[in-house]
Design a protein around this motif. Structure first.
Motif: not given
Length: 323
Positions: A146-152, A155-172, A295-299
């Motif tokens: 899901x993190x990879x999908x969000x970042x992709x 990028x597609x929409x031209x939004x920098x990652x530092x313009x979005x606050x990301x929080x990680x929470x377990x699914x349930x 792997x390369x894109x994630x790095x």
């Protein structure tokens, strides 16, 4: 999909069967050659095997260990609590970065629309560009599909990652928060994604064109070093392929079995199983190349702290069934 009201209590009831669960009962033939602990996420593999009965004649003992996401599953594999694990592309890479002693031994093929970014039905967010300045909850942890999908999508929409606050929470936990409207935007995968949509959530962007739709079976290096368990893992992979063939040929029976095991409504089960990664095959050169691209894109994007050499964590010799 039509919007249906759902309470926080109902969300918790639906997701309870998908959360971190104890291992299933031991199943065995007489005088088994080995015992495997099969790591699973949200009952996906177990329901496939129970529906197809592909493990009924297995020449090894086994039990299921169920987890709500890849992060806790790979923690179990790292500590040798499970012999095999099933996860999407990026979680496998994240586990490798985290020094989990694993080898990729099989590929599973699913559909990229099985994950996405979902928002509340009445949300003013209409496109990914609207996430600029917003908070997005990602499940289950850093290094998830899901993190990879969000970042992709950003990028597609031209939004920098530092313009979005990301929080990680377990699914349930995230599911309960989403149901009570404590969060508006949630990057999540099936089965939680399908449940959110069927209960009124709206898709902002799904994984098509971003995610590989590949999942992988990994085996613990410790388990592979043991001849009896190594042989049992090969048998497990053979039966995985059989189970996938059965599910593709019997979609309704598979959905019914999944519904019974997870206690999800049959409508949700049909949606989830129709796009699940069920087809199992040996790891191909194309799979290695696709995973190396991730792997390369994630790095590059800082999702992973270092580049992973996919070939180095893949065992293409263990299972040789023709694709």
């Amino acid at each position: 999909m039509s919007a249906l009201p759902i309470s926080r209590r109902a969300w918790l009831a639906q997701s309870a069967a998908l959360s971190l669960a104890t291992a299933g009962p031991l199943r065995a033939m007489a005088q088994p050659q080995a015992t495997l602990v099969l790591g699973d996420q949200a009952g996906g593999l177990r329901s496939l095997f129970e529906a197809s009965k592909a493990l009924d004649d297995a020449p090894f003992a086994y039990r299921w260990a169920n987890f709500q996401g890849a992060a806790p599953l790979f923690e179990a594999q790292r500590s040798a609590a499970v012999d095999t694990a099933m996860a999407g592309d990026l979680p496998v890479l994240a586990a490798a970065v985290g020094k989990t002693p694993l080898k990729i031994v099989a590929t599973r093929v699913g559909k990229a629309e099985s994950l996405g970014i979902v928002v509340q039905p009445d949300s003013p967010l209409r496109r990914v560009a609207d996430l600029r300045g917003q908070t997005v909850v990602v499940s289950s942890a850093r290094g998830s599909i899901s993190q990879y999908q969000l970042y992709g999508a950003l990028e597609e929409a031209g939004v920098r990652r530092d313009e979005v606050t990301v929080k990680f929470v377990l699914p349930t936990d995230a599911a309960a928060a989403f149901a009570s409207k404590q969060i508006d935007a949630w990057a999540i995968f099936d089965p939680y994604y399908a449940i959110a949509l069927q209960q009124g959530g709206r898709i902002l962007r799904d994984g098509r064109g971003i995610n590989t739709a590949l999942g992988f079976i990994t085996a613990s290096e410790h388990s592979l070093a043991d001849p009896a368990r190594r042989a049992a893992i090969v048998q497990f992979l053979e039966r995985l392929a059989r189970a996938g063939d059965w599910a593709l040929a019997n979609p309704e029976a598979y959905a019914q079995a999944y519904s019974q095991l997870t206690r999800l409504p049959i409508a949700s089960a049909r949606l989830i199983t129709a796009r699940a990664s069920v087809a199992g095959r040996p790891v191909s050169e194309a799979d290695i190349a696709a995973l190396q691209t991730v792997a390369d894109r994630s790095a590059r994007d800082g999702i992973l702290p270092t580049r992973v050499d996919v070939r180095a964590i893949t065992d293409t010799q263990l299972w040789k069934r023709p694709a």
